[in-house]
Motif scaffolding. Structure first.
Motif, PDB file in Angstrom:
ATOM      1  N   PRO A 180     -58.207  61.672  79.575  1.00  0.00           N
ATOM      2  CA  PRO A 180     -58.619  60.268  79.597  1.00  0.00           C
ATOM      3  C   PRO A 180     -58.744  59.774  81.040  1.00  0.00           C
ATOM      4  N   VAL A 181     -59.772  58.997  81.319  1.00  0.00           N
ATOM      5  CA  VAL A 181     -59.983  58.444  82.661  1.00  0.00           C
ATOM      6  C   VAL A 181     -60.192  56.941  82.543  1.00  0.00           C
ATOM      7  N   ARG A 182     -59.713  56.220  83.527  1.00  0.00           N
ATOM      8  CA  ARG A 182     -59.818  54.765  83.489  1.00  0.00           C
ATOM      9  C   ARG A 182     -60.933  54.291  84.409  1.00  0.00           C
ATOM     10  N   ASP A 183     -61.805  53.471  83.857  1.00  0.00           N
ATOM     11  CA  ASP A 183     -62.860  52.798  84.618  1.00  0.00           C
ATOM     12  C   ASP A 183     -63.700  53.752  85.467  1.00  0.00           C
ATOM     13  N   PRO A 184     -64.258  54.812  84.866  1.00  0.00           N
ATOM     14  CA  PRO A 184     -65.113  55.696  85.670  1.00  0.00           C
ATOM     15  C   PRO A 184     -66.353  54.956  86.156  1.00  0.00           C
ATOM     16  N   HIS A 185     -66.861  55.380  87.305  1.00  0.00           N
ATOM     17  CA  HIS A 185     -68.090  54.813  87.862  1.00  0.00           C
ATOM     18  C   HIS A 185     -69.231  55.800  87.645  1.00  0.00           C
ATOM     19  N   LEU A 186     -70.333  55.297  87.094  1.00  0.00           N
ATOM     20  CA  LEU A 186     -71.542  56.082  86.896  1.00  0.00           C
ATOM     21  C   LEU A 186     -72.547  55.672  87.962  1.00  0.00           C
ATOM     22  N   HIS A 187     -72.975  56.655  88.753  1.00  0.00           N
ATOM     23  CA  HIS A 187     -73.926  56.404  89.824  1.00  0.00           C
ATOM     24  C   HIS A 187     -75.314  56.857  89.363  1.00  0.00           C
ATOM     25  N   VAL A 188     -76.235  55.925  89.333  1.00  0.00           N
ATOM     26  CA  VAL A 188     -77.603  56.168  88.874  1.00  0.00           C
ATOM     27  C   VAL A 188     -78.504  56.101  90.100  1.00  0.00           C
ATOM     28  N   PHE A 189     -79.227  57.183  90.386  1.00  0.00           N
ATOM     29  CA  PHE A 189     -80.066  57.152  91.589  1.00  0.00           C
ATOM     30  C   PHE A 189     -81.405  57.827  91.303  1.00  0.00           C
ATOM     31  N   GLY A 190     -82.461  57.161  91.710  1.00  0.00           N
ATOM     32  CA  GLY A 190     -83.798  57.726  91.546  1.00  0.00           C
ATOM     33  C   GLY A 190     -84.178  57.991  90.106  1.00  0.00           C
ATOM     34  N   THR A 191     -83.786  57.097  89.177  1.00  0.00           N
ATOM     35  CA  THR A 191     -84.105  57.272  87.769  1.00  0.00           C
ATOM     36  C   THR A 191     -85.322  56.418  87.420  1.00  0.00           C
ATOM     37  N   GLY A 192     -86.384  57.063  86.943  1.00  0.00           N
ATOM     38  CA  GLY A 192     -87.651  56.422  86.626  1.00  0.00           C
ATOM     39  C   GLY A 192     -88.736  57.487  86.707  1.00  0.00           C
ATOM     40  N   GLY A 193     -90.005  57.094  86.550  1.00  0.00           N
ATOM     41  CA  GLY A 193     -91.026  58.125  86.611  1.00  0.00           C
ATOM     42  C   GLY A 193     -92.447  57.605  86.555  1.00  0.00           C
ATOM     43  N   SER A 194     -93.379  58.528  86.782  1.00  0.00           N
ATOM     44  CA  SER A 194     -94.816  58.254  86.711  1.00  0.00           C
ATOM     45  C   SER A 194     -95.521  59.513  86.241  1.00  0.00           C
ATOM     46  N   SER A 195     -96.732  59.374  85.785  1.00  0.00           N
ATOM     47  CA  SER A 195     -97.574  60.536  85.480  1.00  0.00           C
ATOM     48  C   SER A 195     -99.000  60.202  85.870  1.00  0.00           C
ATOM     49  N   GLY A 196     -99.725  61.250  86.235  1.00  0.00           N
ATOM     50  CA  GLY A 196    -101.104  61.059  86.678  1.00  0.00           C
ATOM     51  C   GLY A 196    -101.210  61.176  88.182  1.00  0.00           C
ATOM     52  N   THR A 197    -102.302  61.707  88.650  1.00  0.00           N
ATOM     53  CA  THR A 197    -102.499  61.929  90.077  1.00  0.00           C
ATOM     54  C   THR A 197    -103.390  60.892  90.728  1.00  0.00           C
ATOM     55  N   SER A 198    -104.009  60.061  89.938  1.00  0.00           N
ATOM     56  CA  SER A 198    -104.912  59.056  90.479  1.00  0.00           C
ATOM     57  C   SER A 198    -104.258  57.683  90.438  1.00  0.00           C
ATOM     58  N   ALA A 199    -104.431  56.921  91.503  1.00  0.00           N
ATOM     59  CA  ALA A 199    -103.883  55.571  91.524  1.00  0.00           C
ATOM     60  C   ALA A 199    -104.506  54.703  90.443  1.00  0.00           C
ATOM     61  N   ARG A 200    -105.732  55.074  90.012  1.00  0.00           N
ATOM     62  CA  ARG A 200    -106.417  54.266  89.007  1.00  0.00           C
ATOM     63  C   ARG A 200    -106.156  54.726  87.585  1.00  0.00           C
ATOM     64  N   ASN A 201    -105.660  55.923  87.430  1.00  0.00           N
ATOM     65  CA  ASN A 201    -105.403  56.465  86.094  1.00  0.00           C
ATOM     66  C   ASN A 201    -104.007  57.121  86.076  1.00  0.00           C
ATOM     67  N   ARG A 202    -103.033  56.305  85.734  1.00  0.00           N
ATOM     68  CA  ARG A 202    -101.668  56.828  85.697  1.00  0.00           C
ATOM     69  C   ARG A 202    -100.814  55.920  84.808  1.00  0.00           C
ATOM     70  N   ASP A 203     -99.615  56.376  84.534  1.00  0.00           N
ATOM     71  CA  ASP A 203     -98.608  55.562  83.851  1.00  0.00           C
ATOM     72  C   ASP A 203     -97.345  55.542  84.708  1.00  0.00           C
ATOM     73  N   ASP A 204     -96.781  54.365  84.912  1.00  0.00           N
ATOM     74  CA  ASP A 204     -95.442  54.243  85.483  1.00  0.00           C
ATOM     75  C   ASP A 204     -94.449  54.039  84.342  1.00  0.00           C
ATOM     76  N   TYR A 205     -93.260  54.606  84.481  1.00  0.00           N
ATOM     77  CA  TYR A 205     -92.229  54.489  83.444  1.00  0.00           C
ATOM     78  C   TYR A 205     -90.966  53.879  84.049  1.00  0.00           C
TER      79      TYR A 205
END
Length: 379
Positions: free
Chosen positions: A107-132
């Motif tokens: 058992p551990v008390r008050d653990p800290h979760l570090h979230v870094f660089g979580t997210g995403g994109s797909s597509g190679t063109s600035a005009r045709n892509r999706d950001d997530y």
């Protein structure tokens, strides 16, 4: 607080500590914190999601501080990075991606979760892509469901007791922390053996959209620690705080930094409550000394104490006493064999409580608390 993350949990370790390690695969990530707490992360993909990449990040004591994390040097510890692909996309809406269950060996008390660089994109063109744009939902925990509280970071995102979500989503020319990607630290409030989070993705489409949907997810953990505060000659002892401790309460030490080695505090500066008196006075009677110590025992634990009877600035093996306490116990009784005659004058006593038997006065322990007390010997 402190930490990083695979091996056997050992309470009786050397003063140099254990390794901070992580391994990662498509189904499971596992690691070892410096204190010896093992962490297992079980991954469940939702729908057609698959793990395209599963990498581990090594511990690096020289890693620079991160303005979005607390402790600021949390990136010194090990962690893991996944790339999830193929999840069902809801253009302009949310998609469920995966659930991750973090399970601790103690058992551990008050653990800290570090979230870094979580997210995403797909597509190679600035005009045709999706950001997530990502969201992290707190789904469950054991033995009781915890809550999130923001510790640091998360620009452009809102942290509630049960989620981390974008304040708003919009089209962007470039991405960074706070723009499509999220970076920060949340504390999970409570004493836990496990917790589960769900990752979601909010689509922002450009033109005809991208190709394969992608979401990066990167995590590290740090744990609350309690540290010794005897003079440096006695060596350092550090414990991960859990459900058992000396006295009636325990507070986290060194909350601003993590360490890969045990560390103490400035002498006589910690708030310890198992032994009272200023300083406490002890005397030997019939070649022994007995001390009843108040404890809070959430799990079967061992209490060990050392008294520097010869006042040589170290805790020797023949100065040790130990007792086992059951879950729910409120007192531990230690009995030392005292030298004859017992000396007189000031000295130090160290008490350690942990799930595993602690044979050393120094080093890491994966649970419990350490207290150091100035005492006076009376012959």
């Amino acid at each position: 607080m402190a930490v990083a993350l695979g091996g056997v949990a050992v309470a009786d370790t050397s003063p140099t500590g254990t390794s901070s390690t992580f391994t990662n695969s498509a189904k499971t990530a596992s690691g070892l914190t410096p204190s010896g707490v093992e962490v297992t992360v079980s991954k469940t993909m939702i729908g057609q999601t698959r793990v395209a990449s599963a990498e581990a990040t090594a511990a690096n004591a020289a890693a620079p501080d991160d303005e979005y994390l607390v402790p600021a040097n949390a990136k010194a510890t090990a962690g893991f990075v996944d790339l999830y692909e193929g999840f069902t996309v809801n253009p302009g809406g949310w998609s469920d991606v995966a659930t991750l269950t973090f399970t601790f060996s103690r058992p551990v008390r008050d653990p800290h979760l570090h979230v870094f660089g979580t997210g995403g994109s797909s597509g190679t063109s600035a005009r045709n892509r999706d950001d997530y744009w990502p969201a992290v939902d707190l789904v469950s925990g054991a033995p009781a469901e915890p809550t999130f509280s923001k510790a640091a970071g998360f620009p452009g995102f809102r942290v509630t007791s049960a989620s981390i979500t974008p304040e708003r989503v919009y089209t962007v020319s470039s991405t960074t922390c706070g723009v499509v990607y999220t970076c920060g630290t949340v504390k999970l409030n409570g004493t836990l053996t496990s917790f589960t989070i769900k990752l979601r993705a909010r689509d922002v489409r450009y033109g005809d959209g991208g190709t394969t949907p992608q979401l990066w997810a990167a995590f590290k953990l740090s744990l609350a620690e309690d540290a010794s505060d005897a003079p440096t000659s006695y060596g350092a002892a550090t414990h991960a705080i859990g459900d058992s401790f000396l006295g009636r309460t325990v507070t986290a030490d060194h909350p601003g930094t993590v360490s890969l080695t045990p560390r103490g505090m400035t002498a006589d500066t910690d708030a310890d409550d198992a032994v009272t008196g200023s300083p406490a006075r002890i005397g030997g009677h019939g070649g022994s000394y007995t001390l009843a110590i108040p404890v809070t025992s959430g799990s079967l634990s061992n209490v060990t104490g050392w008294i520097d009877f010869d006042r040589d600035g170290r805790f020797d093996p023949n100065e040790r006493a130990t007792a086992q306490v059951a879950a729910g116990a409120t007192t531990a009784t230690l009995r030392w064999v005292t030298p004859r005659p017992i000396g007189s004058g000031p000295t130090w006593m160290r008490l350690r409580m942990s799930a595993a038997s602690t044979g050393s006065a120094t080093g890491w322990a994966d649970s419990g608390e350490v207290e150091d007390h100035r005492i006076s010997l009376d012959h």
